[in-house]
Scaffold this motif. Structure first.
Motif, short mmCIF file in Angstrom:
data_model
loop_
_atom_site.label_atom_id
_atom_site.label_comp_id
_atom_site.label_asym_id
_atom_site.label_seq_id
_atom_site.Cartn_x
_atom_site.Cartn_y
_atom_site.Cartn_z
N GLU A 110 -4.19 -1.15 -8.59
CA GLU A 110 -5.35 -0.87 -7.76
C GLU A 110 -6.02 -2.15 -7.27
O GLU A 110 -6.50 -2.20 -6.13
CB GLU A 110 -6.35 0.00 -8.52
CG GLU A 110 -7.50 0.50 -7.67
CD GLU A 110 -7.02 1.26 -6.43
OE1 GLU A 110 -7.63 1.07 -5.34
OE2 GLU A 110 -6.04 2.02 -6.52
N ARG A 163 -4.03 -3.37 -4.42
CA ARG A 163 -4.23 -2.45 -3.30
C ARG A 163 -5.55 -2.76 -2.58
O ARG A 163 -5.60 -2.82 -1.35
CB ARG A 163 -4.23 -1.02 -3.83
CG ARG A 163 -4.09 0.06 -2.78
CD ARG A 163 -3.98 1.44 -3.45
NE ARG A 163 -2.79 1.51 -4.28
CZ ARG A 163 -1.58 1.79 -3.82
NH1 ARG A 163 -1.40 2.03 -2.53
NH2 ARG A 163 -0.54 1.83 -4.63
N LEU A 223 0.82 -1.22 0.00
CA LEU A 223 0.00 0.00 0.00
C LEU A 223 0.85 1.26 0.00
O LEU A 223 0.36 2.35 -0.34
CB LEU A 223 -0.94 0.00 1.21
CG LEU A 223 -1.93 -1.17 1.27
CD1 LEU A 223 -2.77 -1.10 2.55
CD2 LEU A 223 -2.83 -1.20 0.05
N THR A 236 1.83 -0.03 -7.08
CA THR A 236 1.00 -1.19 -6.79
C THR A 236 -0.33 -1.06 -7.54
O THR A 236 -1.01 -0.05 -7.41
CB THR A 236 0.72 -1.30 -5.28
OG1 THR A 236 1.95 -1.51 -4.59
CG2 THR A 236 -0.22 -2.45 -4.97
#
Length: 208
Positions: free
Chosen positions: A119, A122, A112, A117
């Motif tokens: 989505e 995440r 995070l 990263t």
């Protein structure tokens, strides 16, 4: 002893434990991107793992990994109650909780903080973290601290990682006991002293 730290990182946990126990530490700030200390020294020469926390003992020995460091510090001051006595079930309960925070929370936050990263990843990590916080919320709904009535090294660790939630937009509003825990921990003088020393704001309402 020297504690190599980065402000607000997981090294805040042993810093809090030291403050609670009344153990004086020399703080050495580390740039975790350049792997250099504030004096320009090569941090990798001190800890080849390249991350904080790192504790350098007075005899030159170097201890790494947060759960090990907080237990070492707590055992220096057994009267502090920050770690139950070795060999007792309560000590294994402490290790059980430190392991849970380390593997299920701490490492789940890592993606995070990375801007690249995806989505989907995440969101998956946030959902994973909320499931893990649900267990802790149930524990903290029936007692003020993770192991019962007394603040321990596990609480210092949980406070530290949960304080990251607001930085990664992790909504913990469904866990009132966790949020009450954060507020309770943030009000402790040792926690405030550690945060002040690292230049951190004391605001620790994870839902913010």
């Amino acid at each position: 002893m020297k504690l190599y730290y980065s402000p607000g990182a997981c090294s805040l946990s042993p810093h809090i434990v030291a403050q609670e126990a009344g153990i004086a530490l020399q703080l050495v700030k580390v740039d975790t991107k350049t792997r250099r200390t504030e004096s320009g020294a090569d941090f990798l020469a001190i800890n080849p793992k390249g991350y904080v926390p790192t504790l350098e003992l007075d005899d030159g020995e170097v201890l790494t990994e947060g759960p090990a460091i907080v237990q070492y510090l707590a055992d220096l001051k057994p009267a502090s109650g920050l770690a139950p006595a070795n060999g007792t079930l309560a000590r294994y309960r402490l290790q059980e909780m430190l392991g849970y925070i380390n593997s299920e929370l701490h490492k789940s936050y890592s993606p995070l903080f990375k801007p690249d990263t995806p989505e989907a990843t995440r969101q998956e990590r946030k959902d994973y973290l909320r499931k893990r916080y649900a267990l802790l919320d149930a524990v903290l709904a029936r007692q003020p601290w993770l192991l019962g009535e007394r603040f321990t090294a596990a609480d210092a660790y949980l406070f530290t990682v949960t304080n990251w939630a607001r930085h990664v937009d992790l909504d913990l509003s469904d866990f009132p006991a966790v949020l009450a825990f954060q507020k309770r921990a943030a009000e402790r003088p040792a926690v405030q002293a550690a945060m002040d020393a690292e230049g951190l704001a004391r605001r620790a309402t994870a839902a913010a």
